[in-house]
Write an enzyme that holds these catalytic residues in place. Structure first.
Site, PDB file in Angstrom:
ATOM      1  N   PRO A  29      37.808  46.775  34.685  1.00  0.00           N
ATOM      2  CA  PRO A  29      36.415  47.190  34.537  1.00  0.00           C
ATOM      3  C   PRO A  29      35.513  46.048  34.071  1.00  0.00           C
ATOM      4  CG  PRO A  29      37.897  48.727  33.453  1.00  0.00           C
ATOM      5  CD  PRO A  29      38.697  47.526  33.808  1.00  0.00           C
ATOM      6  N   GLU A  30      34.590  45.683  34.922  1.00  0.00           N
ATOM      7  CA  GLU A  30      33.531  44.753  34.566  1.00  0.00           C
ATOM      8  C   GLU A  30      32.248  45.572  34.528  1.00  0.00           C
ATOM      9  OE1 GLU A  30      33.828  41.155  36.992  1.00  0.00           O
ATOM     10  OE2 GLU A  30      35.973  41.476  37.223  1.00  0.00           O
TER      11      GLU A  30
END
Length: 274
Positions: free
Chosen positions: A2-3
């Site tokens: 997750p960015e």
DNA sequence: ACGAGGTCCTGCGAGC
DNA sequence: TGCTCGCAGGACCTCG
């Protein structure tokens, strides 16, 4: 992994179900995810707490309680999920934090590898945490000048600098690779040697990339899901990440892959990113 | 002050 | 078949 786009998508997905709700019961399966708070204290504060807001800062979800901000850092495999049904066995196996809401819905922080962390911050703690992070790349107030100024003084590789959360938040390995390809910049080039005309290009492509990835609800390879459990679709639009050895979508040159920058996989096109 | 490199975690796939 | 090993990487830490 997750960015910014993935965390933004998860936050948008869980927000409607959490807003204004009260936590009636909470449990935590592993304490190794906690930072600066013990399990009894966290569960005591969560139980009975009302959720005033759910937001994103950098790559983290932030649940706003009356006197605290509960910060969830998904790390690599962490997910913020809402369930309006009982969890299957495989789902509860990796459910690190579970919170039953007064609506009957359950909020879950799921994390297979538990690189993710949970922080419970008071206002002072929040201020310190927030101050240690760089600006948001999609903040309408962020100018190209400020963007370049924060990145261009380092002698480290531009790719590493782009991922440094103290300088600019939200960019991890996938979007660093993609942004540099789209801007036509060699990832190994020291940031202080990136040319003046390249900074506006990098700024524009970074913003465009992140917005497009949010529109596609993020990039799903294995673990990442939206807040309601659906995979994202931006993996279909990646130009370089996970494509080492394959032809460049722009010029056909075989894409190079290296671990030379920060020990992370870097994929790029020798021809397009000279 | 800055940058390089190690550590935490577990699932998975390659190799023997 | 069953084992070991390397790898994935965001945040944080220490060391030089």
């Amino acid at each position: 992994m997750p960015e910014l786009p993935e965390v933004e998508t998860m936050v948008r997905g869980i927000r409607p179900a959490l807003l204004g709700r009260t936590i009636v019961r909470a449990s935590l399966s592993h304490i190794d995810v906690l930072r600066g708070v013990t399990r009894p204290r966290l569960l005591r504060i969560l139980t009975g707490a009302t959720i005033h807001d759910v937001t994103r800062r950098a790559k983290h979800g932030v649940i706003h309680l009356e006197r605290y901000r509960f910060v969830l850092q998904p790390g690599m495999t962490g997910n913020l999920l809402i369930y309006d049904r009982a969890l299957a066995a495989a789902e509860s196996k990796y459910a690190v934090l579970r919170a039953q809401l007064d609506s009957g819905v359950e909020f879950v922080f799921r994390d297979v590898r538990r690189i993710g962390t949970l922080l419970l911050l008071d206002e002072r703690g929040w201020a310190r945490y927030d101050a240690g992070l760089g600006p948001e790349p999609l903040d309408p107030g962020l100018t190209v000048e400020a963007f370049a100024e924060r990145l261009r003084h380092s002698r480290a590789a531009i790719k590493k600098v782009l991922m440094d959360q103290r300088r600019l938040v939200g960019i991890g390995n996938i979007y660093a690779n993609e942004a540099l390809f789209r801007a036509g910049i060699d990832p190994s080039k020291p940031a202080h040697r990136v040319s003046a005309e390249a900074w506006p290009r990098l700024f524009q492509h970074t913003q465009r990339l992140l917005r497009a990835a949010i529109d596609s609800e993020g990039t799903t390879f294995r673990d990442y899901r939206t807040g309601t459990g659906q995979p994202g679709s931006f993996q279909l639009e990646l130009m370089v990440y996970e494509r080492q050895g394959e032809p460049c979508r722009r010029c056909g040159t075989r894409l190079a892959g290296t671990h030379d920058i920060d020990g992370r996989i870097t994929v790029f096109c020798h021809r397009c990113q000279g």
